[in-house]
Motif scaffolding. Structure first.
Motif, PDB file in Angstrom:
ATOM      1  N   SER A 178      37.340 -16.775  71.123  1.00  0.00           N
ATOM      2  CA  SER A 178      38.470 -15.987  70.615  1.00  0.00           C
ATOM      3  C   SER A 178      38.009 -14.950  69.607  1.00  0.00           C
ATOM      4  O   SER A 178      38.459 -13.798  69.626  1.00  0.00           O
ATOM      5  N   ARG A 179      37.130 -15.357  68.701  1.00  0.00           N
ATOM      6  CA  ARG A 179      36.614 -14.420  67.693  1.00  0.00           C
ATOM      7  C   ARG A 179      35.877 -13.265  68.356  1.00  0.00           C
ATOM      8  O   ARG A 179      35.998 -12.107  67.939  1.00  0.00           O
TER       9      ARG A 179
ATOM     10  N   ASP B   2      45.602 -18.534  78.419  1.00  0.00           N
ATOM     11  CA  ASP B   2      46.866 -18.812  77.729  1.00  0.00           C
ATOM     12  C   ASP B   2      46.924 -18.171  76.344  1.00  0.00           C
ATOM     13  O   ASP B   2      47.663 -18.628  75.477  1.00  0.00           O
ATOM     14  N   ARG B   3      46.148 -17.094  76.133  1.00  0.00           N
ATOM     15  CA  ARG B   3      46.099 -16.464  74.818  1.00  0.00           C
ATOM     16  C   ARG B   3      46.463 -14.984  74.904  1.00  0.00           C
ATOM     17  O   ARG B   3      45.958 -14.268  75.763  1.00  0.00           O
ATOM     18  N   LEU B   4      47.342 -14.561  74.001  1.00  0.00           N
ATOM     19  CA  LEU B   4      47.714 -13.152  73.874  1.00  0.00           C
ATOM     20  C   LEU B   4      47.093 -12.589  72.611  1.00  0.00           C
ATOM     21  O   LEU B   4      47.100 -13.233  71.559  1.00  0.00           O
TER      22      LEU B   4
ATOM     23  N   ARG C   8      80.204 -12.008  64.216  1.00  0.00           N
ATOM     24  CA  ARG C   8      80.754 -13.352  64.416  1.00  0.00           C
ATOM     25  C   ARG C   8      79.688 -14.403  64.711  1.00  0.00           C
ATOM     26  O   ARG C   8      79.969 -15.590  64.718  1.00  0.00           O
ATOM     27  N   THR C   9      78.479 -13.951  65.026  1.00  0.00           N
ATOM     28  CA  THR C   9      77.430 -14.920  65.356  1.00  0.00           C
ATOM     29  C   THR C   9      76.243 -14.745  64.424  1.00  0.00           C
ATOM     30  O   THR C   9      75.926 -13.642  63.986  1.00  0.00           O
ATOM     31  N   ALA C  10      75.588 -15.857  64.116  1.00  0.00           N
ATOM     32  CA  ALA C  10      74.411 -15.811  63.252  1.00  0.00           C
ATOM     33  C   ALA C  10      73.201 -15.359  64.064  1.00  0.00           C
ATOM     34  O   ALA C  10      73.038 -15.723  65.227  1.00  0.00           O
ATOM     35  N   SER C  11      72.363 -14.557  63.446  1.00  0.00           N
ATOM     36  CA  SER C  11      71.152 -14.087  64.102  1.00  0.00           C
ATOM     37  C   SER C  11      70.114 -15.204  64.114  1.00  0.00           C
ATOM     38  O   SER C  11      69.860 -15.845  63.088  1.00  0.00           O
ATOM     39  N   GLN C  12      69.504 -15.446  65.271  1.00  0.00           N
ATOM     40  CA  GLN C  12      68.510 -16.505  65.401  1.00  0.00           C
ATOM     41  C   GLN C  12      67.107 -15.932  65.254  1.00  0.00           C
ATOM     42  O   GLN C  12      66.767 -14.913  65.846  1.00  0.00           O
ATOM     43  N   GLU C  13      66.290 -16.581  64.450  1.00  0.00           N
ATOM     44  CA  GLU C  13      64.908 -16.172  64.260  1.00  0.00           C
ATOM     45  C   GLU C  13      63.988 -17.352  64.546  1.00  0.00           C
ATOM     46  O   GLU C  13      64.228 -18.460  64.069  1.00  0.00           O
ATOM     47  N   ILE C  14      62.945 -17.102  65.337  1.00  0.00           N
ATOM     48  CA  ILE C  14      61.938 -18.125  65.619  1.00  0.00           C
ATOM     49  C   ILE C  14      60.604 -17.567  65.163  1.00  0.00           C
ATOM     50  O   ILE C  14      60.096 -16.606  65.729  1.00  0.00           O
ATOM     51  N   GLU C  15      60.049 -18.156  64.106  1.00  0.00           N
ATOM     52  CA  GLU C  15      58.775 -17.658  63.600  1.00  0.00           C
ATOM     53  C   GLU C  15      57.623 -18.193  64.459  1.00  0.00           C
ATOM     54  O   GLU C  15      57.613 -19.354  64.866  1.00  0.00           O
ATOM     55  N   ILE C  16      56.670 -17.315  64.722  1.00  0.00           N
ATOM     56  CA  ILE C  16      55.480 -17.685  65.486  1.00  0.00           C
ATOM     57  C   ILE C  16      54.277 -17.540  64.561  1.00  0.00           C
ATOM     58  O   ILE C  16      54.058 -16.477  63.976  1.00  0.00           O
ATOM     59  N   ILE C  17      53.499 -18.578  64.430  1.00  0.00           N
ATOM     60  CA  ILE C  17      52.331 -18.557  63.552  1.00  0.00           C
ATOM     61  C   ILE C  17      51.100 -18.152  64.377  1.00  0.00           C
ATOM     62  O   ILE C  17      50.767 -18.825  65.361  1.00  0.00           O
ATOM     63  N   PRO C  18      50.438 -17.049  64.020  1.00  0.00           N
ATOM     64  CA  PRO C  18      49.219 -16.654  64.754  1.00  0.00           C
ATOM     65  C   PRO C  18      48.155 -17.739  64.726  1.00  0.00           C
ATOM     66  O   PRO C  18      47.956 -18.414  63.712  1.00  0.00           O
TER      67      PRO C  18
ATOM     68  N   GLN D 265      49.660 -17.978  71.251  1.00  0.00           N
ATOM     69  CA  GLN D 265      49.741 -18.665  72.533  1.00  0.00           C
ATOM     70  C   GLN D 265      50.609 -17.838  73.478  1.00  0.00           C
ATOM     71  O   GLN D 265      51.574 -17.206  73.069  1.00  0.00           O
ATOM     72  N   LYS D 266      50.252 -17.858  74.751  1.00  0.00           N
ATOM     73  CA  LYS D 266      50.948 -17.065  75.757  1.00  0.00           C
ATOM     74  C   LYS D 266      52.454 -17.356  75.770  1.00  0.00           C
ATOM     75  O   LYS D 266      52.873 -18.513  75.669  1.00  0.00           O
ATOM     76  N   PHE D 267      53.264 -16.314  75.891  1.00  0.00           N
ATOM     77  CA  PHE D 267      54.719 -16.461  75.977  1.00  0.00           C
ATOM     78  C   PHE D 267      55.298 -15.177  76.570  1.00  0.00           C
ATOM     79  O   PHE D 267      54.605 -14.162  76.707  1.00  0.00           O
TER      80      PHE D 267
END
Length: 278
Positions: free
Chosen positions: A137-138, A173-175, A206-216, A239-241
């Motif tokens: 990876s490095r 499986d890595r971006l 009317r709806t709450a904003s959803q946030e999903i944090e991704i850790i590198p 990770q791939k997504f």
């Protein structure tokens, strides 16, 4: 007269010796005959090597090549289209051996799993060591850091700063995301936070904003500060997504004790343009 004869004989001797060396050099050159291999766009061909694959070079982009997930010694091939002109594939393994293949298209190849060289009959797959995985990876991130820009239209600029997404790359499986920050002021940019999120594309009252944090998984480059009138390239790995509908990937740099916050918005149509790491 004797002098002329001496130089004539000396010249003949030199030419004879040179010709002998030349013939010997030619004889020492050995040609490696490529192995002919049929592949298709309908099925995956697996090449199983006795040692870990360290280098791969394909003749053109109409051939898709990747290492099997978390496995060092299995290479997977597939045609990108229904037909392609004959091309070549070169593989170098960790024991220093070079393997050459001549690839051609066939709609239904007879052989899909080929064992190259001497294999252990009981074990064919060689799984990646976590330390080797980190080193790989490095190495990828260092290679990506010097690549030219491959993606346009994703940037943020304010208060003398410019934040750009230069490229997205994928390996198994890595971006990998290639970023560049340009500071065109005399004021050093101190990074308070570096954050990556999946966020809703639109936020309604009317709806709450959803946030999903991704850790590198890993980061290459200076994410602490960018001195005045300097450029900094940063590469990070996830990770791939893929990104769901009505959402986007948010990449943020927030200034420490300041208001020069930088923000990039990456939609799924850009993410799927990720290029393989070569």
């Amino acid at each position: 007269m004797k002098s002329k004869i001496f130089w004539f004989c000396t010249t003949i001797m030199v030419l004879t010796i040179s010709n002998g060396f030349a013939q010997q050099s030619i004889q020492e050159i050995k040609s490696i005959k490529p192995l002919e291999l049929a592949i298709t766009d309908k099925k995956t061909t697996n090449l199983i090597f006795p040692f870990a694959v360290r280098s791969v070079d394909r003749g053109n982009n109409e051939v898709l090549v990747q290492k099997a997930n978390k496995v060092d010694n299995i290479l997977q091939l597939k045609a990108a289209t229904g037909y392609f002109e004959n091309t070549n594939l070169t593989v170098i393994t960790s024991d220093g051996k070079l393997y050459s293949f001549l690839l051609y298209y066939q709609s239904d190849p007879v052989s899909l799993n080929l064992s190259i060289g001497e294999q252990d009959k009981n074990t064919l797959a060689s799984f990646t060591d976590p330390k080797d995985d980190d080193r790989l990876s490095r190495a990828f991130m260092e290679r990506i850091a010097v690549k030219k820009r491959t993606i346009g239209g994703i940037r943020d600029h304010r208060f003398g700063l410019e934040f750009t997404l230069k490229g997205i790359y994928i390996h198994e499986d890595r971006l990998f995301f290639q970023l560049e920050i340009n500071n065109r002021t005399f004021i050093k940019y101190d990074v308070g936070q570096f954050r990556v999120y999946i966020r809703d594309l639109r936020k309604t009252k009317r709806t709450a904003s959803q946030e999903i944090e991704i850790i590198p998984e890993r980061v290459n480059g200076n994410t602490r500060n960018i001195p005045g009138f300097s450029d900094q390239t940063i590469v990070f790995e996830l990770q791939k997504f893929t990104i769901p509908d009505k959402k986007y990937l948010s990449i943020e740099f927030l200034e420490d004790n300041g208001g020069r916050h930088l923000h990039l918005k990456v939609k799924n149509r850009k993410l799927i343009q990720a290029l393989p790491v070569w």
